[in-house]
Write a protein that holds these residues in place. Structure first.
Motif, PDB file in Angstrom:
ATOM      1  N   TYR A 253       0.834  -1.203   0.000  1.00  0.00           N
ATOM      2  CA  TYR A 253       0.000   0.000   0.000  1.00  0.00           C
ATOM      3  C   TYR A 253       0.863   1.245   0.000  1.00  0.00           C
ATOM      4  N   ALA A 254       0.252   2.343  -0.463  1.00  0.00           N
ATOM      5  CA  ALA A 254       1.004   3.598  -0.555  1.00  0.00           C
ATOM      6  C   ALA A 254       0.051   4.778  -0.638  1.00  0.00           C
ATOM      7  N   GLY A 255       0.364   5.818   0.104  1.00  0.00           N
ATOM      8  CA  GLY A 255      -0.285   7.103  -0.104  1.00  0.00           C
ATOM      9  C   GLY A 255       0.283   7.736  -1.363  1.00  0.00           C
ATOM     10  N   ALA A 256      -0.564   8.459  -2.084  1.00  0.00           N
ATOM     11  CA  ALA A 256      -0.127   9.039  -3.360  1.00  0.00           C
ATOM     12  C   ALA A 256       0.726  10.287  -3.186  1.00  0.00           C
ATOM     13  N   GLN A 257       0.700  10.904  -2.007  1.00  0.00           N
ATOM     14  CA  GLN A 257       1.190  12.273  -1.841  1.00  0.00           C
ATOM     15  C   GLN A 257       2.694  12.421  -1.732  1.00  0.00           C
ATOM     16  N   LYS A 258       3.428  11.382  -2.078  1.00  0.00           N
ATOM     17  CA  LYS A 258       4.890  11.471  -2.071  1.00  0.00           C
ATOM     18  C   LYS A 258       5.436  11.575  -3.485  1.00  0.00           C
ATOM     19  N   ASN A 259       5.069  10.615  -4.329  1.00  0.00           N
ATOM     20  CA  ASN A 259       5.671  10.546  -5.661  1.00  0.00           C
ATOM     21  C   ASN A 259       4.711  10.750  -6.818  1.00  0.00           C
ATOM     22  N   ILE A 260       3.400  10.607  -6.596  1.00  0.00           N
ATOM     23  CA  ILE A 260       2.547  10.622  -7.794  1.00  0.00           C
ATOM     24  C   ILE A 260       1.323  11.515  -7.723  1.00  0.00           C
ATOM     25  N   GLY A 261       0.980  12.094  -6.590  1.00  0.00           N
ATOM     26  CA  GLY A 261      -0.239  12.897  -6.590  1.00  0.00           C
ATOM     27  C   GLY A 261      -0.465  13.659  -5.308  1.00  0.00           C
ATOM     28  N   PRO A 262      -1.642  14.280  -5.178  1.00  0.00           N
ATOM     29  CA  PRO A 262      -1.987  14.994  -3.951  1.00  0.00           C
ATOM     30  C   PRO A 262      -2.413  14.030  -2.849  1.00  0.00           C
TER      31      PRO A 262
ATOM     32  N   GLY B  31      -4.885  12.310  -0.172  1.00  0.00           N
ATOM     33  CA  GLY B  31      -6.289  11.923  -0.259  1.00  0.00           C
ATOM     34  C   GLY B  31      -6.523  10.615  -0.986  1.00  0.00           C
ATOM     35  N   LEU B  32      -5.481  10.075  -1.608  1.00  0.00           N
ATOM     36  CA  LEU B  32      -5.599   8.812  -2.331  1.00  0.00           C
ATOM     37  C   LEU B  32      -4.617   7.808  -1.752  1.00  0.00           C
ATOM     38  N   THR B  33      -5.093   6.595  -1.511  1.00  0.00           N
ATOM     39  CA  THR B  33      -4.243   5.484  -1.096  1.00  0.00           C
ATOM     40  C   THR B  33      -4.401   4.363  -2.112  1.00  0.00           C
ATOM     41  N   ILE B  34      -3.294   3.832  -2.581  1.00  0.00           N
ATOM     42  CA  ILE B  34      -3.304   2.782  -3.595  1.00  0.00           C
ATOM     43  C   ILE B  34      -2.905   1.463  -2.940  1.00  0.00           C
ATOM     44  N   LEU B  35      -3.683   0.427  -3.210  1.00  0.00           N
ATOM     45  CA  LEU B  35      -3.428  -0.907  -2.653  1.00  0.00           C
ATOM     46  C   LEU B  35      -3.187  -1.892  -3.784  1.00  0.00           C
ATOM     47  N   ILE B  36      -2.223  -2.765  -3.594  1.00  0.00           N
ATOM     48  CA  ILE B  36      -2.020  -3.924  -4.464  1.00  0.00           C
ATOM     49  C   ILE B  36      -2.227  -5.138  -3.575  1.00  0.00           C
ATOM     50  N   VAL B  37      -3.321  -5.854  -3.788  1.00  0.00           N
ATOM     51  CA  VAL B  37      -3.750  -6.913  -2.866  1.00  0.00           C
ATOM     52  C   VAL B  37      -3.835  -8.240  -3.598  1.00  0.00           C
ATOM     53  N   ARG B  38      -3.144  -9.245  -3.070  1.00  0.00           N
ATOM     54  CA  ARG B  38      -3.235 -10.589  -3.637  1.00  0.00           C
ATOM     55  C   ARG B  38      -4.658 -11.112  -3.446  1.00  0.00           C
ATOM     56  N   LYS B  39      -5.178 -11.790  -4.436  1.00  0.00           N
ATOM     57  CA  LYS B  39      -6.615 -12.100  -4.451  1.00  0.00           C
ATOM     58  C   LYS B  39      -7.043 -13.050  -3.344  1.00  0.00           C
ATOM     59  N   ASP B  40      -6.114 -13.864  -2.804  1.00  0.00           N
ATOM     60  CA  ASP B  40      -6.511 -14.722  -1.689  1.00  0.00           C
ATOM     61  C   ASP B  40      -6.729 -13.923  -0.414  1.00  0.00           C
ATOM     62  N   CYS B  41      -6.373 -12.636  -0.429  1.00  0.00           N
ATOM     63  CA  CYS B  41      -6.598 -11.771   0.733  1.00  0.00           C
ATOM     64  C   CYS B  41      -7.884 -10.970   0.609  1.00  0.00           C
ATOM     65  N   LEU B  42      -8.615 -11.181  -0.468  1.00  0.00           N
ATOM     66  CA  LEU B  42      -9.940 -10.572  -0.623  1.00  0.00           C
ATOM     67  C   LEU B  42     -10.957 -11.513   0.012  1.00  0.00           C
ATOM     68  N   VAL B  43     -10.961 -11.558   1.332  1.00  0.00           N
ATOM     69  CA  VAL B  43     -11.722 -12.593   2.047  1.00  0.00           C
ATOM     70  C   VAL B  43     -13.071 -12.072   2.506  1.00  0.00           C
TER      71      VAL B  43
END
Length: 394
Positions: free
Chosen positions: A219-228, A230-242
C-alpha cells in the motif's frame, strides 16, 4: 512570483507540466465540459480514466494477475488498521479453531512509521504482536536497517509487516538482494502464500518493488511521488480478498465495509465516492512517468540525485559542520536526513532565502530533511548541493 523548490516530505512536489494540465482539467475533463472535481465518479469518462490509472500502475510495476489494484482513502495510517483487520480475518478463515490470542503478527521495526503500525496492531488486539527485528537493539536510534542475522520470523504469522522507506528517520531497505540492508525474503516462512505486507508509501513508483508477487498487500499514499494527498493505492493478492463477515462469525473482528478489501474489489473501488481529483492528478503523473521510461528510469534518476546530496553532506562532515544521521548502506533515496552542527537556524534561513523550502526535519527528531521524490529535478538538487558547499565554506 516564481515557484520555490519544494523539498518537503509530503505533500510533496509535483511536475509543473502536470499541474498545468490538471488546472485545465478542473474546467474541462477530457472534453466533457465538466470539471474533474465536478464529474460523477459513475460516469463512463471517469471509469475509463480509472481503468487507465490501474493499467499504468500494473504495467510499470509489473503487477501480476494474481493481485488486484484498489483505490481508497485514509492514507498509510488507515492501512495500519485495515491490514490487521483483513489479514486477521483471512487467518481466522484458514485456522478457525485458534484461540483469540493465538494469531501472531510479525512487525519489522525500522523507524517511526513501522513503530506506529505495530502500536496500532497492539491497540486493535486480535492476536499477539511479535517484533521480528528492531533496529534499535543495536543503536539508540533508527539509524540503520537490521542485518539479516537479526531477524526472527514466526512460523505461521497472520501478517508480516515492513516499511520500505521511513520518511522521518531516513532509512530505506536496499534494492540489492546481496546487501545486508535488503529485506530478508529468504528468511521468511516457507510453504504456502506469505502474508507479507509492504508499506511503500514514500517510495511507491520511485523504483521497482522487489519480489512484488510474494506480497499479500502493498500500500502507498499518493502524496509522495505521484499525486496529492487523499488517495491510497493498494495492491492486494486475491486470496486476501476474504469474506470478512464469514470470518467474524468464527470470532474475527468485524471489519467496516470501507476497510474490507473484498468489498472494495467487488465495487471496483467505487464502494463510496473515491478521491476523484487525486486520482486524476496521479493518472497524469503516471502517464508522464511511462513516457519517460517508468520506474526503471526513476530508479536511476533518484540514485543520481541522492548520490550528489550525500556526497555534499560528506564534505560537510569532513569539515565538522554536518553529520549524516543514517549509516551507509541504509540511507534513503527519498528522504535525506542530517544535522547541522554549527547553526541549524542559519542553514534553514539561508536555504529559504534561495527559494528552497520545507527542509526542517520532522518535529519528533529535528535536524534537516531534504526529500528527493520523483518530481524533484536534478537541477534543483544541484542547487541544494551548491548551497551546502557555500554554507560549509563560509
Amino acid at each position: 512570483m516564481p515557484r520555490v523548490i519544494n523539498f518537503g516530505a509530503g505533500p510533496s512536489a509535483l511536475p509543473d507540466s502536470v499541474l498545468h494540465e490538471a488546472a485545465l482539467g478542473l474546467l474541462d475533463f477530457n472534453g466533457t465540459g465538466i470539471g474533474i472535481a465536478e464529474i460523477s465518479h459513475r460516469s463512463q469518462e471517469f471509469a475509463a480514466f480509472l481503468d487507465e490509472v490501474e493499467s499504468l500502475i500494473r504495467t510499470q510495476l509489473d503487477v501480476p494477475s494474481t493481485h488486484s489494484i484498489l483505490f481508497t482513502q485514509g492514507g498509510g495510517t488507515g492501512q495500519f488498521s485495515a491490514v490487521v483487520l483483513n489479514l486477521l480475518a483471512r487467518h481466522r478463515l484458514l485456522h478457525p479453531n485458534l484461540a483469540d490470542d493465538e494469531p501472531v503478527m510479525d512487525y519489522v521495526l525500522t523507524g517511526a512509521w513501522s513503530r506506529r503500525a505495530s502500536d496500532e496492531a497492539r491497540r486493535l488486539g486480535g492476536g499477539r504482536v511479535h517484533v521480528a527485528a528492531d533496529a534499535r537493539l543495536h543503536s539508540r536510534n533508527f539509524d540503520h536497517i537490521p542485518t539479516h542475522d537479526q531477524y526472527e520470523f514466526s512460523p505461521n504469522p497472520a501478517l508480516i509487516y515492513y516499511c520500505d522507506n521511513e520518511t522521518v528517520d531516513g532509512v530505506q531497505f536496499s534494492a540489492d538482494p546481496a546487501s545486508p540492508a535488503s529485506f530478508p525474503f529468504h528468511l521468511l516462512p516457507q510453504g504456502g502464500l506469505l502474508p507479507l505486507v509492504g508499506d511503500h508509501s514514500s517510495s511507491f513508483m520511485s523504483r521497482p518493488i522487489p519480489r512484488l508477487a510474494d506480497h499479500a498487500v502493498v500500500y502507498a499514499g499518493a502524496q509522495k511521488n505521484i499525486g496529492p494527498a487523499g488517495l491510497t493505492i493498494l495492491i492486494v493478492r486475491k486470496d486476501c480478498l476474504v469474506d470478512v463477515d464469514a470470518a467474524a462469525k468464527l470470532g474475527a473482528f468485524p471489519v467496516p465495509l470501507t476497510m474490507s478489501y473484498k468489498s472494495m474489489a467487488g465495487s471496483s473501488s467505487m464502494l463510496n465516492t473515491p478521491s476523484i481529483f487525486p486520482i486524476y492528478v496521479s493518472g497524469l503523473v503516471l502517464r508522464r512517468m511511462q513516457e519517460l521510461g517508468g520506474v526503471q528510469h526513476y530508479e536511476q534518476f533518484n540514485k543520481r540525485k541522492a548520490e550528489k546530496l550525500y556526497a555534499a553532506i560528506h564534505e560537510g562532515e569532513e569539515k565538522g559542520l554536518l553529520k549524516a544521521r543514517v549509516q551507509e548502506g541504509s540511507r534513503s533515496l527519498m528522504n535525506v536526513v542530517f544535522d547541522v552542527l554549527s547553526d541549524e537556524a542559519k542553514f534553514i534561513a539561508g536555504a529559504e532565502a534561495k527559494g528552497m523550502k520545507a527542509i526542517k526535519g520532522h518535529r519528533s527528531v529535528g535536524g534537516i530533511r531534504v526529500s528527493l521524490y520523483n518530481a524533484v529535478t536534478e537541477e534543483q538538487v544541484d542547487a541544494m548541493v551548491a548551497y551546502i558547499r557555500e554554507f560549509i565554506e563560509t
